[in-house]
Design a protein around this motif. Structure first.
Motif, mmCIF file in Angstrom:
data_model
loop_
_atom_site.group_PDB
_atom_site.id
_atom_site.type_symbol
_atom_site.label_atom_id
_atom_site.label_comp_id
_atom_site.label_asym_id
_atom_site.label_seq_id
_atom_site.Cartn_x
_atom_site.Cartn_y
_atom_site.Cartn_z
ATOM 1 N N SER A 77 0.865 -1.188 0.000
ATOM 2 C CA SER A 77 0.000 0.000 0.000
ATOM 3 C C SER A 77 0.894 1.229 0.000
ATOM 4 O O SER A 77 2.089 1.147 0.305
ATOM 5 C CB SER A 77 -0.928 -0.001 1.222
ATOM 6 O OG SER A 77 -0.197 0.240 2.395
ATOM 7 N N ASP A 78 0.347 2.355 -0.370
ATOM 8 C CA ASP A 78 1.059 3.634 -0.278
ATOM 9 C C ASP A 78 2.379 3.631 -1.063
ATOM 10 O O ASP A 78 3.368 4.205 -0.636
ATOM 11 C CB ASP A 78 1.303 3.972 1.200
ATOM 12 C CG ASP A 78 1.765 5.408 1.398
ATOM 13 O OD1 ASP A 78 1.167 6.322 0.808
ATOM 14 O OD2 ASP A 78 2.759 5.609 2.138
ATOM 15 N N GLY A 79 2.407 2.942 -2.212
ATOM 16 C CA GLY A 79 3.608 2.943 -3.044
ATOM 17 C C GLY A 79 4.685 1.957 -2.642
ATOM 18 O O GLY A 79 5.769 1.947 -3.227
ATOM 19 N N GLU A 80 4.421 1.117 -1.624
ATOM 20 C CA GLU A 80 5.412 0.115 -1.219
ATOM 21 C C GLU A 80 5.720 -0.811 -2.393
ATOM 22 O O GLU A 80 4.868 -1.041 -3.248
ATOM 23 C CB GLU A 80 4.872 -0.732 -0.060
ATOM 24 C CG GLU A 80 4.709 0.036 1.228
ATOM 25 C CD GLU A 80 3.922 -0.718 2.289
ATOM 26 O OE1 GLU A 80 4.059 -0.333 3.461
ATOM 27 O OE2 GLU A 80 3.171 -1.656 1.958
ATOM 28 N N ILE A 81 6.942 -1.354 -2.404
ATOM 29 C CA ILE A 81 7.271 -2.321 -3.440
ATOM 30 C C ILE A 81 6.329 -3.520 -3.276
ATOM 31 O O ILE A 81 6.087 -3.984 -2.171
ATOM 32 C CB ILE A 81 8.768 -2.724 -3.414
ATOM 33 C CG1 ILE A 81 9.132 -3.443 -4.713
ATOM 34 C CG2 ILE A 81 9.121 -3.506 -2.163
ATOM 35 C CD1 ILE A 81 10.625 -3.524 -4.974
ATOM 36 N N ASN A 82 5.775 -3.970 -4.403
ATOM 37 C CA ASN A 82 4.710 -4.967 -4.371
ATOM 38 C C ASN A 82 5.279 -6.378 -4.470
ATOM 39 O O ASN A 82 5.866 -6.740 -5.486
ATOM 40 C CB ASN A 82 3.735 -4.694 -5.513
ATOM 41 C CG ASN A 82 2.466 -5.482 -5.370
ATOM 42 O OD1 ASN A 82 2.462 -6.600 -4.852
ATOM 43 N ND2 ASN A 82 1.363 -4.915 -5.836
ATOM 44 N N PRO A 83 5.068 -7.198 -3.428
ATOM 45 C CA PRO A 83 5.601 -8.553 -3.452
ATOM 46 C C PRO A 83 4.648 -9.598 -4.055
ATOM 47 O O PRO A 83 4.837 -10.796 -3.861
ATOM 48 C CB PRO A 83 5.856 -8.840 -1.967
ATOM 49 C CG PRO A 83 4.755 -8.095 -1.282
ATOM 50 C CD PRO A 83 4.524 -6.843 -2.111
ATOM 51 N N ASP A 84 3.621 -9.179 -4.812
ATOM 52 C CA ASP A 84 2.646 -10.144 -5.348
ATOM 53 C C ASP A 84 3.283 -11.191 -6.260
ATOM 54 O O ASP A 84 2.921 -12.369 -6.198
ATOM 55 C CB ASP A 84 1.525 -9.432 -6.109
ATOM 56 C CG ASP A 84 0.529 -8.750 -5.173
ATOM 57 O OD1 ASP A 84 0.688 -8.837 -3.934
ATOM 58 O OD2 ASP A 84 -0.410 -8.106 -5.699
ATOM 59 N N VAL A 85 4.220 -10.792 -7.116
ATOM 60 C CA VAL A 85 4.871 -11.765 -8.013
ATOM 61 C C VAL A 85 5.675 -12.757 -7.173
ATOM 62 O O VAL A 85 5.648 -13.966 -7.423
ATOM 63 C CB VAL A 85 5.766 -11.049 -9.051
ATOM 64 C CG1 VAL A 85 6.536 -12.059 -9.900
ATOM 65 C CG2 VAL A 85 4.919 -10.144 -9.950
ATOM 66 N N LEU A 86 6.358 -12.250 -6.163
ATOM 67 C CA LEU A 86 7.109 -13.116 -5.254
ATOM 68 C C LEU A 86 6.159 -14.049 -4.498
ATOM 69 O O LEU A 86 6.431 -15.236 -4.350
ATOM 70 C CB LEU A 86 7.930 -12.272 -4.277
ATOM 71 C CG LEU A 86 8.728 -13.055 -3.239
ATOM 72 C CD1 LEU A 86 9.774 -13.940 -3.900
ATOM 73 C CD2 LEU A 86 9.380 -12.093 -2.251
ATOM 74 N N ARG A 87 5.044 -13.513 -4.025
ATOM 75 C CA ARG A 87 4.045 -14.336 -3.329
ATOM 76 C C ARG A 87 3.592 -15.495 -4.221
ATOM 77 O O ARG A 87 3.531 -16.642 -3.793
ATOM 78 C CB ARG A 87 2.838 -13.474 -2.949
ATOM 79 C CG ARG A 87 1.683 -14.242 -2.337
ATOM 80 C CD ARG A 87 0.349 -13.561 -2.575
ATOM 81 N NE ARG A 87 0.061 -13.475 -3.989
ATOM 82 C CZ ARG A 87 -0.739 -12.562 -4.537
ATOM 83 N NH1 ARG A 87 -1.318 -11.642 -3.799
ATOM 84 N NH2 ARG A 87 -0.962 -12.557 -5.838
ATOM 85 N N ASP A 88 3.291 -15.210 -5.484
ATOM 86 C CA ASP A 88 2.869 -16.270 -6.411
ATOM 87 C C ASP A 88 3.974 -17.298 -6.606
ATOM 88 O O ASP A 88 3.714 -18.506 -6.637
ATOM 89 C CB ASP A 88 2.448 -15.678 -7.752
ATOM 90 C CG ASP A 88 1.155 -14.862 -7.642
ATOM 91 O OD1 ASP A 88 0.455 -14.966 -6.608
ATOM 92 O OD2 ASP A 88 0.851 -14.113 -8.588
ATOM 93 N N PHE A 89 5.219 -16.829 -6.692
ATOM 94 C CA PHE A 89 6.365 -17.746 -6.804
ATOM 95 C C PHE A 89 6.431 -18.651 -5.565
ATOM 96 O O PHE A 89 6.638 -19.859 -5.674
ATOM 97 C CB PHE A 89 7.670 -16.959 -6.974
ATOM 98 C CG PHE A 89 8.896 -17.796 -6.792
ATOM 99 C CD1 PHE A 89 9.372 -18.585 -7.828
ATOM 100 C CD2 PHE A 89 9.572 -17.818 -5.571
ATOM 101 C CE1 PHE A 89 10.492 -19.388 -7.654
ATOM 102 C CE2 PHE A 89 10.690 -18.618 -5.387
ATOM 103 C CZ PHE A 89 11.152 -19.404 -6.440
#
Length: 191
Positions: free
Chosen positions: A53-65
């Motif tokens: 949130s608030d421009g934080e680096i998004n770990p969604d791709v890492l989460r999927d990995f």
């Protein structure tokens, strides 16, 4: 004159929010490339992550990995005493907005895991320096929850940030917990 933590936090939040949607997506992919090869993650099963949130680096791709690698992921939930509780995060986990507007799992549905049982915790950062000092959002949630890591080897705490959030020096306070490393969209800083 030394800039205050509050002024630095405001400046760095503006810096990360200024990144375009394409830059954010690209940063998340590069973060995954860097962290997916790290032994800390390869050798661990219970990994805490967060929803950006608030421009934080998004770990969604890492989460999927991590999910595709058979790892168990956990999301922080703000507890009644302002400590973080961690709930297993699955693709179908029901999320509700917390008081900051950040999605988190509902505490009614499942039992949290003890923070001591996590092996790796990926911590969102507002800013960092090459010495591994970090600046969070100012609520102290991670500092309170993981104060025990001053005398424990696990979990491994890895801060996540955009490279543009690096500064020369972060002013530290006695309650700040140390990171084991910091990962950005361009490199991993071992501490």
């Amino acid at each position: 004159m030394m800039i205050s933590r509050s002024e630095l936090r405001t400046s760095l939040r503006e810096r990360r929010r200024a990144l375009s949607a394409d830059q954010q997506v690209s940063a998340g992919v590069m973060l995954c490339d860097i962290l997916s090869a790290r032994p800390e993650l390869a050798d661990s099963q219970h990994i805490a992550i967060y929803i950006a949130s608030d421009g934080e680096i998004n770990p969604d791709v890492l989460r999927d990995f991590l999910w595709n690698s058979g790892k168990q992921c956990y999301l922080p939930v703000i507890g009644s005493n302002n400590n973080l509780l961690f709930i297993e995060y699955l693709p179908d986990t029901h999320l509700v907005l917390n008081r900051f507007g950040i999605p988190e799992p509902s505490l009614q549905e499942v039992e949290p895991i003890s923070p001591e049982k996590l092996e790796v915790v990926l911590v969102p950062l507002t800013g960092f320096d090459e010495a591994g000092r970090r600046l969070g959002m100012g609520g102290g949630f991670y500092d309170r929850t993981f104060a025990f890591t001053r005398t424990a080897k696990k979990p491994i705490l890895i801060g996540l940030a955009h490279e543009c959030q690096k500064v020369e020096s972060i002013p530290v306070e006695h309650w700040d917990i140390d990171m084991s490393g910091i990962a950005t969209d361009s490199r991993y800083y071992p501490i």
